[in-house]
Write a protein that holds these residues in place. Structure first.
Motif, PDB file in Angstrom:
ATOM      1  N   ASP A  12       9.583   9.948  -0.050  1.00  0.00           N
ATOM      2  CA  ASP A  12      10.269   8.770  -0.553  1.00  0.00           C
ATOM      3  C   ASP A  12      10.907   8.076   0.644  1.00  0.00           C
ATOM      4  OD1 ASP A  12      11.769   7.038  -2.481  1.00  0.00           O
ATOM      5  OD2 ASP A  12      13.464   8.135  -1.616  1.00  0.00           O
ATOM      6  N   VAL A  13      10.995   6.771   0.603  1.00  0.00           N
ATOM      7  CA  VAL A  13      11.514   6.027   1.748  1.00  0.00           C
ATOM      8  C   VAL A  13      12.922   5.494   1.492  1.00  0.00           C
ATOM      9  CG1 VAL A  13      11.125   4.052   3.285  1.00  0.00           C
ATOM     10  CG2 VAL A  13       9.169   5.415   2.470  1.00  0.00           C
ATOM     11  N   SER A 122       6.496   4.683  -1.740  1.00  0.00           N
ATOM     12  CA  SER A 122       7.666   3.870  -2.025  1.00  0.00           C
ATOM     13  C   SER A 122       7.391   2.765  -3.033  1.00  0.00           C
ATOM     14  CB  SER A 122       8.164   3.233  -0.718  1.00  0.00           C
ATOM     15  OG  SER A 122       9.320   2.460  -0.935  1.00  0.00           O
ATOM     16  N   LEU A 129       7.450  -2.033   4.007  1.00  0.00           N
ATOM     17  CA  LEU A 129       7.191  -0.738   4.636  1.00  0.00           C
ATOM     18  C   LEU A 129       6.739  -0.901   6.086  1.00  0.00           C
ATOM     19  CD1 LEU A 129       5.463   1.119   1.673  1.00  0.00           C
ATOM     20  CD2 LEU A 129       7.745   1.550   2.604  1.00  0.00           C
ATOM     21  N   SER A 145       2.293   2.113  -1.239  1.00  0.00           N
ATOM     22  CA  SER A 145       3.257   1.230  -1.880  1.00  0.00           C
ATOM     23  C   SER A 145       2.978   1.120  -3.371  1.00  0.00           C
ATOM     24  CB  SER A 145       3.173  -0.164  -1.236  1.00  0.00           C
ATOM     25  OG  SER A 145       3.775  -1.157  -2.037  1.00  0.00           O
TER      26      SER A 145
END
Length: 239
Positions: A12-13, A122, A129, A145
């Protein structure tokens, strides 16, 4: 992990690798000339309204729109409500591209990427990103994404995209184990439901595990995560 298993780390970002809430509060404070408490209040509303729109996409109540479009939509609404000056909308619309990494994130991802495949997963758009990869020094091998699945976490389709990206050779010679790494327990629950292993790393403003959560690995930070993975954690599931 078994000797033949090759973990692929799926990070996870937002909130796990970068300080989303704190970074946005600093941006709001500058753009709106507000104090920290007021900026935090705006960010709380901002993120909650984006989350509502993401849930609408997941539940089929609206068509998919990328994260940067949802940010702009919500910010325009905050300005219309008088919570932000109109002039703050444009600079804040790209604020997600300038989120600051947590102190251990860049070096931690670099260390992990030397020994494992590292993916980002994410709700953020690819545009966001790419900016975070370059600006925050997050050297993942590939980023997935919400744009790739046309939906948002915690929808199963996004985790399925990560599992597919993590897959090994078609001949099955490589035992690939996708491991979701996140500071959000809700994210890890959804990943587990999609067949992924799970690793929890605590962060400020994260979502802590409940007493009944049983994630495969708990690490204090990314250095600890690397050490545990190199030691063979998480252990293989009991067959």
């Amino acid at each position: 992990m078994t000797p033949s298993a090759r973990p692929v780390l799926v990070f996870d970002v937002l909130g796990t690798l970068v300080d989303q809430a704190g970074s946005l509060a600093a941006e709001v404070g500058e753009a709106a000339a507000s104090d920290e408490a007021a900026a935090r209040t705006v960010v709380t509303t901002w993120l909650a309204r984006v989350a509502e729109r993401e849930r609408d996409v997941v539940d089929g109540r609206r068509a998919f729109a990328s994260s940067h479009d949802l940010d702009r939509e919500v910010l325009a609404g905050l300005a219309a409500d008088g919570d932000l000056p109109a002039g703050a909308v444009e600079p804040l619309a790209t604020a997600a591209e300038r989120l600051r990494p947590w102190p251990d994130a860049a070096a931690g991802v670099e260390r992990l990427a030397r020994d494992f495949t590292v993916l980002g997963l994410s709700n953020a758009s690819h545009r966001t990103l790419r900016a975070l990869r370059d600006g925050a020094g997050l050297g993942w091998h590939r980023a997935i994404s919400a744009e790739d699945a046309g939906t948002y976490k915690p929808a199963s389709g996004l985790y399925a995209a990560a599992v597919a990206a993590a897959a090994g050779p078609a001949d099955g010679s490589d035992d690939v184990v996708p491991v979701m790494v996140a500071a959000h327990a809700w994210d890890l629950r959804a990943a587990a439901a999609a067949g992924m292993r799970t690793a929890y790393v605590p962060r400020p403003d994260g979502d802590a595990p409940r007493d009944d959560d049983a994630f495969d690995l708990h690490a204090a930070d990314l250095a600890d995560l690397h050490a545990r993975l190199m030691a063979g954690e998480p252990s293989p599931p009991v067959s």
